[in-house]
Design an enzyme around this catalytic site. Structure first.
Site, PDB file in Angstrom:
ATOM      1  N   SER A 134       9.983 -14.380   8.288  1.00 39.59           N
ATOM      2  CA  SER A 134      10.016 -14.951   9.815  1.00 39.59           C
ATOM      3  C   SER A 134       8.533 -14.225  10.485  1.00 39.59           C
ATOM      4  CB  SER A 134      10.868 -14.801  10.400  1.00 39.59           C
ATOM      5  OG  SER A 134      11.055 -15.507  12.177  1.00 39.59           O
ATOM      6  N   TYR A 147      17.351 -10.356  14.908  1.00 39.39           N
ATOM      7  CA  TYR A 147      17.136 -11.590  13.966  1.00 39.39           C
ATOM      8  C   TYR A 147      15.663 -10.861  12.969  1.00 39.39           C
ATOM      9  CZ  TYR A 147      15.480 -15.764  11.344  1.00 39.39           C
ATOM     10  OH  TYR A 147      15.441 -16.114  10.060  1.00 39.39           O
TER      11      TYR A 147
END
Length: 221
Positions: A134, A147
């Site tokens: 990501s 995250y």
């Protein structure tokens, strides 16, 4: 020889889109996701083996490793399954540590455990590992610290694995924002709907698999 791929998080989103593309190319697929009800119709559609379960569960990972062994090895492991963590996205100052610990088990330890379990077969067949990362792994986005920390750890595991395993291609892929359930949970359905669909990332992944460039971090952008 028919090539075999194991895809985690394959019942929806990017995992499903990639599974459909690989099936169309004649790959034999082992698919896993937590929800058996969502996974079974995907497996039926694609003629794949479905093994529902949580990749954070060691017993389930053993089942996946045995299935790979029973099929003679693996050409491609796609670590796509991922958790988001605490929602609404909290700042690190108040991030629940038990949630963060669980998130690391899902997003970091589970992919590494699957790599360890399938690595002998991947080495033998000069296979490849795709770890879905990501932009939160490298950017400072408020609320995305938990995250993002897991994805940064996954990036570095991938980086070192690539150095240690020269016969296995390792790519850690930043797909960018995608219109998925996870993004909707994080930012709301309206904002998520404006993002590209996960199928737009599939050509990048297929190009990696087909051309086998040097291991490294890949961004769709």
């Amino acid at each position: 020889m028919t090539k075999t791929a194991l895809i985690t998080g394959a019942s929806r989103g990017l995992g499903l889109a990639l599974a459909r593309a690989l099936a169309a190319d004649g790959w034999r697929l082992l698919l896993t996701a937590r929800g058996a009800d969502a996974l079974k119709p995907v497996a039926d559609e694609l003629g794949a083996l479905a093994l529902a379960g949580d990749v954070a569960d060691p017993v389930h990972r053993d089942r996946l490793a045995r299935a790979v062994h029973d099929r003679g090895g693996l050409d491609l492991l796609v670590n796509n399954a991922s958790g988001l963590g605490a929602v609404p996205l909290p700042p690190l100052a108040s991030y629940p540590l038990d949630v963060l610990e669980s998130l690391f088990r899902t997003n970091v330890l589970a992919p590494l455990a699957l790599i360890q379990a399938t690595l002998p077969g991947l080495r033998e067949r000069r296979g490849a590992v795709v770890n879905i990362s990501s932009d939160a792994a490298v950017g400072a986005y408020e609320g995305w610290g938990g995250y993002g920390a897991t994805k940064a750890a996954l990036d570095q595991l991938s980086n070192v694995l690539a150095a240690e395993e020269p016969d296995v291609a390792v790519w850690w892929v930043d797909p960018g924002e995608m219109n998925t359930v996870m993004l909707a949970d994080a930012v709301g359905a309206g904002e998520a709907a404006a993002a590209p669909g996960p199928e737009t990332v599939v050509p990048t992944l297929l190009r990696l698999i087909a051309t086998r460039p040097a291991s490294g971090r890949v961004s769709r952008a």
